[in-house]
Enzyme design. Structure first.
Site, mmCIF file in Angstrom:
data_model
loop_
_atom_site.group_PDB
_atom_site.id
_atom_site.type_symbol
_atom_site.label_atom_id
_atom_site.label_comp_id
_atom_site.label_asym_id
_atom_site.label_seq_id
_atom_site.Cartn_x
_atom_site.Cartn_y
_atom_site.Cartn_z
ATOM 1 N N ASP A 1 0.306 -1.754 -0.095
ATOM 2 C CA ASP A 1 0.036 0.125 0.023
ATOM 3 C C ASP A 1 0.367 0.814 0.088
ATOM 4 O O ASP A 1 2.009 0.858 0.711
ATOM 5 C CB ASP A 1 -0.928 0.000 1.162
ATOM 6 C CG ASP A 1 -2.136 1.046 0.703
ATOM 7 O OD1 ASP A 1 -2.977 0.564 1.417
ATOM 8 O OD2 ASP A 1 -1.955 2.312 1.014
ATOM 9 N N ARG B 1 -18.753 -8.408 3.085
ATOM 10 C CA ARG B 1 -19.321 -7.598 4.277
ATOM 11 C C ARG B 1 -18.285 -7.239 5.036
ATOM 12 O O ARG B 1 -17.840 -7.720 6.023
ATOM 13 C CB ARG B 1 -20.879 -8.026 4.525
ATOM 14 C CG ARG B 1 -22.024 -8.297 4.098
ATOM 15 C CD ARG B 1 -23.062 -9.289 4.952
ATOM 16 N NE ARG B 1 -22.352 -10.172 5.325
ATOM 17 C CZ ARG B 1 -23.213 -11.058 6.638
ATOM 18 N NH1 ARG B 1 -23.917 -10.831 7.202
ATOM 19 N NH2 ARG B 1 -22.122 -12.206 6.899
ATOM 20 N N GLU B 2 -18.451 -5.565 5.456
ATOM 21 C CA GLU B 2 -17.722 -5.189 6.172
ATOM 22 C C GLU B 2 -18.444 -5.282 7.143
ATOM 23 O O GLU B 2 -19.394 -5.605 7.675
ATOM 24 C CB GLU B 2 -17.270 -3.611 6.144
ATOM 25 C CG GLU B 2 -16.961 -2.863 5.271
ATOM 26 C CD GLU B 2 -16.981 -1.068 4.765
ATOM 27 O OE1 GLU B 2 -17.185 -1.165 5.976
ATOM 28 O OE2 GLU B 2 -16.724 -1.048 4.054
ATOM 29 N N LYS C 1 -20.543 -8.499 -9.946
ATOM 30 C CA LYS C 1 -20.502 -7.597 -9.022
ATOM 31 C C LYS C 1 -21.510 -6.259 -8.888
ATOM 32 O O LYS C 1 -22.102 -6.264 -7.757
ATOM 33 C CB LYS C 1 -19.081 -7.141 -8.462
ATOM 34 C CG LYS C 1 -19.005 -6.633 -7.600
ATOM 35 C CD LYS C 1 -18.261 -6.549 -6.161
ATOM 36 C CE LYS C 1 -18.549 -5.602 -5.615
ATOM 37 N NZ LYS C 1 -18.648 -6.404 -3.872
ATOM 38 N N ASN D 1 -24.687 -5.992 -6.093
ATOM 39 C CA ASN D 1 -24.885 -4.839 -4.841
ATOM 40 C C ASN D 1 -26.291 -4.037 -5.444
ATOM 41 O O ASN D 1 -27.443 -3.246 -4.595
ATOM 42 C CB ASN D 1 -23.539 -4.369 -5.303
ATOM 43 C CG ASN D 1 -22.732 -4.579 -4.013
ATOM 44 O OD1 ASN D 1 -23.170 -5.549 -3.492
ATOM 45 N ND2 ASN D 1 -21.975 -3.716 -4.159
ATOM 46 N N GLY E 1 -25.725 2.851 3.522
ATOM 47 C CA GLY E 1 -25.082 3.876 3.121
ATOM 48 C C GLY E 1 -23.531 2.778 3.224
ATOM 49 O O GLY E 1 -23.803 1.916 2.720
ATOM 50 N N CYS F 1 -20.160 0.694 -0.525
ATOM 51 C CA CYS F 1 -20.234 -0.351 -1.825
ATOM 52 C C CYS F 1 -21.586 0.447 -2.049
ATOM 53 O O CYS F 1 -21.843 1.096 -3.750
ATOM 54 C CB CYS F 1 -20.374 -1.222 -0.940
ATOM 55 S SG CYS F 1 -19.018 -1.898 -0.140
ATOM 56 N N LYS G 1 -21.638 3.912 -3.762
ATOM 57 C CA LYS G 1 -20.746 4.180 -4.925
ATOM 58 C C LYS G 1 -21.242 3.015 -6.115
ATOM 59 O O LYS G 1 -20.795 4.109 -7.039
ATOM 60 C CB LYS G 1 -19.125 3.801 -4.337
ATOM 61 C CG LYS G 1 -18.538 3.611 -5.436
ATOM 62 C CD LYS G 1 -16.797 3.728 -5.048
ATOM 63 C CE LYS G 1 -17.010 1.531 -4.286
ATOM 64 N NZ LYS G 1 -16.454 0.465 -5.484
ATOM 65 N N LYS H 1 -23.106 0.841 9.682
ATOM 66 C CA LYS H 1 -24.415 -0.112 10.265
ATOM 67 C C LYS H 1 -23.288 -0.579 11.393
ATOM 68 O O LYS H 1 -22.054 0.169 11.792
ATOM 69 C CB LYS H 1 -23.922 -1.141 9.085
ATOM 70 C CG LYS H 1 -22.919 -1.638 8.504
ATOM 71 C CD LYS H 1 -23.270 -3.099 7.745
ATOM 72 C CE LYS H 1 -21.131 -3.528 7.361
ATOM 73 N NZ LYS H 1 -21.408 -5.336 6.520
HETATM 74 C C1 UGA Z 1 -22.539 -4.682 0.921
HETATM 75 C C2 UGA Z 1 -22.590 -6.253 0.317
HETATM 76 O O1 UGA Z 1 -23.953 -6.184 0.871
HETATM 77 C C3 UGA Z 1 -21.579 -7.434 0.131
HETATM 78 O O2 UGA Z 1 -22.336 -7.832 -0.070
HETATM 79 C C4 UGA Z 1 -20.192 -6.617 -1.101
HETATM 80 O O3 UGA Z 1 -19.183 -6.941 -0.995
HETATM 81 C C5 UGA Z 1 -19.906 -5.297 -0.739
HETATM 82 O O4 UGA Z 1 -20.979 -4.268 -0.104
HETATM 83 C C6 UGA Z 1 -19.324 -4.664 -1.343
HETATM 84 O O5 UGA Z 1 -19.284 -3.906 -2.180
HETATM 85 O O6 UGA Z 1 -17.808 -4.754 -1.304
HETATM 86 P P1 UGA Z 1 -21.052 -3.436 2.864
HETATM 87 O O7 UGA Z 1 -21.389 -2.525 2.765
HETATM 88 O O8 UGA Z 1 -20.577 -3.820 3.758
HETATM 89 O O9 UGA Z 1 -21.590 -4.739 2.033
HETATM 90 O O10 UGA Z 1 -23.145 -3.921 4.169
HETATM 91 P P2 UGA Z 1 -24.081 -4.591 3.986
HETATM 92 O O11 UGA Z 1 -23.852 -5.535 5.443
HETATM 93 O O12 UGA Z 1 -24.274 -5.121 2.897
HETATM 94 O O13 UGA Z 1 -24.749 -2.971 4.821
HETATM 95 C C7 UGA Z 1 -24.915 -2.663 3.351
HETATM 96 C C8 UGA Z 1 -26.367 -1.015 4.229
HETATM 97 O O14 UGA Z 1 -27.370 -1.524 3.787
HETATM 98 C C9 UGA Z 1 -26.315 -0.842 5.698
HETATM 99 O O15 UGA Z 1 -26.171 0.864 5.547
HETATM 100 C C10 UGA Z 1 -27.454 -1.583 6.770
HETATM 101 O O16 UGA Z 1 -27.470 -0.859 7.092
HETATM 102 C C11 UGA Z 1 -28.493 -0.997 5.151
HETATM 103 N N1 UGA Z 1 -29.162 -2.408 5.014
HETATM 104 C C12 UGA Z 1 -29.341 -3.551 5.257
HETATM 105 C C13 UGA Z 1 -30.106 -1.409 5.239
HETATM 106 O O17 UGA Z 1 -31.014 -0.472 5.172
HETATM 107 N N2 UGA Z 1 -31.348 -2.939 5.617
HETATM 108 C C14 UGA Z 1 -31.077 -4.433 5.202
HETATM 109 O O18 UGA Z 1 -32.222 -5.023 5.154
HETATM 110 C C15 UGA Z 1 -29.851 -4.585 5.226
#
Ligand code: UGA
Length: 431
Positions: free
Chosen positions: A30, A152-153, A202, A206, A255, A258, A261, A318
């Site tokens: 990095d 997922r983060e 991908k 998303n 939010g 991922c 964007k 989250k």
């Molecule tokens: C997301 C995808 O879930 C991953 O599969 C993907 O690899 C990743 O993006 C990426 O592109 O790198 P992530 O952004 O870590 O993962 O978060 P999520 O757990 O998916 O949640 C995303 C957002 O949706 C959060 O703000 C969460 O609060 C919101 N959310 C999720 C809701 O508002 N309602 C739901 O039912 C689920």
């Protein structure tokens, strides 16, 4: 295998540590010297469950090395994994400059044949373009594969080992077999396809998950108007196996680094290719409005926000992450302050990140949820951290001021109990 991973963000660092723990020799790069210095001391620069333990194990077994120099990463390596950022530009395009810089370095410095694996999220068509523009000019043969991540983060290490599928986009079988070798210890279907389709998987994944969230938020908004309850509706919809129970949690919307964007990125790619992706545009619009709508609810309930004190619980986008990128809470706090409110924000790990984004004389921080409620007229629960779920509400009521408003932005609090205790409760789509 000798593997170089370029980029130590959420994806690169997780990939590097997991691959090292699977027995590969990993060289992780990095250009951020501060990050490299921390990693060399065994400290991870992000908050990610289980990652520091993996890193420390890999360091003890000598399977991972960190450097800020890309040159050594391209010598004596079988594979180069690109995991650098592809942020959104102001107009919604995907900023490919970091990926292009790495591709330039590879063609300048690679001295032996190698396989390049793209883990950064790149627009469909990128792989083919990179091969044409860059890798075909290299002095040595370079094979290419798109291998998108679905981590997922906050759950990334668990997701690495328990993924639903591994997607491999290549133009030849030999490269596909090399990529499969990376995941020899992971029991998941490995699906091979062409490069552009893998890139599309991908974005489509998303965008679909974001669509589910915006859809359930619209149903919740409608529930409020017709007197139905999303608490009854969402689980019943989810029991239909064709729909499924996941991503039907109504609230402040999505939010993070991922979904926002990637949805705007896919919208841009669609327009660029002459396609008007109306459904996706609506998904994005609904998500933006969800944040404005909650500010409207707070403003209406408090009559006027001027000189009102609002406690905001949760800053990260989250729970279980310190990431505040595109976090609903950050946006909402800006709106609340603009409307004249004094905000006291609380988060177990993300306060420093928000201080890095913005400060204001009407914004204070406190890690203690009780302290944030002192003299406050309202509490907004913006992120459902477990720390906020079992608090002493009698104590909280004693600290607050009228009208004891509780806005549950994630529908995780017990509305009936709070109402019986004399709080004014507002959720999202709860009758
Ligand atoms: C997301 C995808 O879930 C991953 O599969 C993907 O690899 C990743 O993006 C990426 O592109 O790198 P992530 O952004 O870590 O993962 O978060 P999520 O757990 O998916 O949640 C995303 C957002 O949706 C959060 O703000 C969460 O609060 C919101 N959310 C999720 C809701 O508002 N309602 C739901 O039912 C689920």
């Amino acid at each position: 295998m000798n593997i170089s991973v370029i980029g130590t963000g959420y994806i690169g660092l997780v990939a590097a540590c997991c691959l090292a723990n699977s027995g590969h020799q990993v060289f992780s790069v990095d250009k951020d010297l501060d990050k490299i210095e921390k990693l060399n001391r065994g400290v991870i620069p992000i908050y990610e469950e289980g990652l520091e333990t993996l890193l420390n194990k890999a360091q003890q077994s000598g399977k991972i090395t960190f450097s800020s120099e890309i040159g050594p990463a391209l010598i004596n390596t079988d594979m180069v994994i690109i995991a650098v950022g592809t942020p959104a530009t102001a107009d919604g395009r995907v900023d490919m400059s970091y990926v292009n810089d790495v591709a330039e370095s590879i063609i300048d410095l690679a001295a032996y044949p190698l396989t390049v694996i793209m883990k950064s999220t790149v627009p469909p068509g990128t792989g083919k373009l990179l091969c044409k523009r860059f890798f075909s000019r290299a002095k040595v043969p370079i094979s290419y594969s798109s291998n998108p991540e679905f981590l997922r983060e906050g759950k990334a290490v668990w997701d690495w080992y328990n993924t639903d599928r591994i997607v491999i986009g290549t133009e030849n079988q030999e490269t596909a077999e090399k990529v499969m070798e990376l995941y020899r210890d992971i029991d998941a279907p490995k699906i091979c396809m062409d490069i552009t389709s893998a890139e599309m998987v991908k974005y489509a994944s998303n965008a679909f998950l974001a669509t589910k969230i915006s859809f359930i938020n619209e149903i919740a908004n409608l529930c409020e108007r017709v007197g139905a309850s999303i608490d009854a509706v969402a689980p019943a919809i989810g029991m239909d196996q064709r729909i499924g129970p996941h991503f039907l949690q109504a609230g402040l919307g999505y939010g993070g680094s991922c979904f926002p964007k990637d949805t705007t990125g896919l919208d841009y790619i669609s327009s660029f290719n002459g396609y008007h992706f109306s459904l996706l545009k609506s998904v994005i619009e609904v998500n933006t409005n969800q944040r404005v709508m909650i500010v409207r609810k707070i403003t209406q309930a408090l009559d006027d926000l001027h000189d009102k004190k609002v406690a905001v619980w949760g800053l990260s986008f989250k729970p279980d992450t310190d990431d505040v990128r595109e976090a609903p809470a950050v946006d909402i706090i800006k709106h609340l302050i603009a409307e004249g409110a004094h905000v006291v924000a609380c988060d177990p790990v993300a306060i420093d990140q928000v201080k890095g984004v913005f400060t204001h004389n009407r914004l204070d921080f406190n890690t203690n949820p009780y302290e944030t409620c002192r003299e406050s007229n309202a509490i907004l629960l913006a992120t459902e951290w477990s720390q906020f779920l079992n608090l002493d509400w009698i104590r909280i009521k004693g600290l607050m001021k009228s009208p004891y408003l509780v806005i549950d932005g994630r529908n995780v609090l017990d509305d009936k109990t709070l109402q019986n205790m004399g709080f004014s409760y507002i959720g999202v789509g709860r009758s």
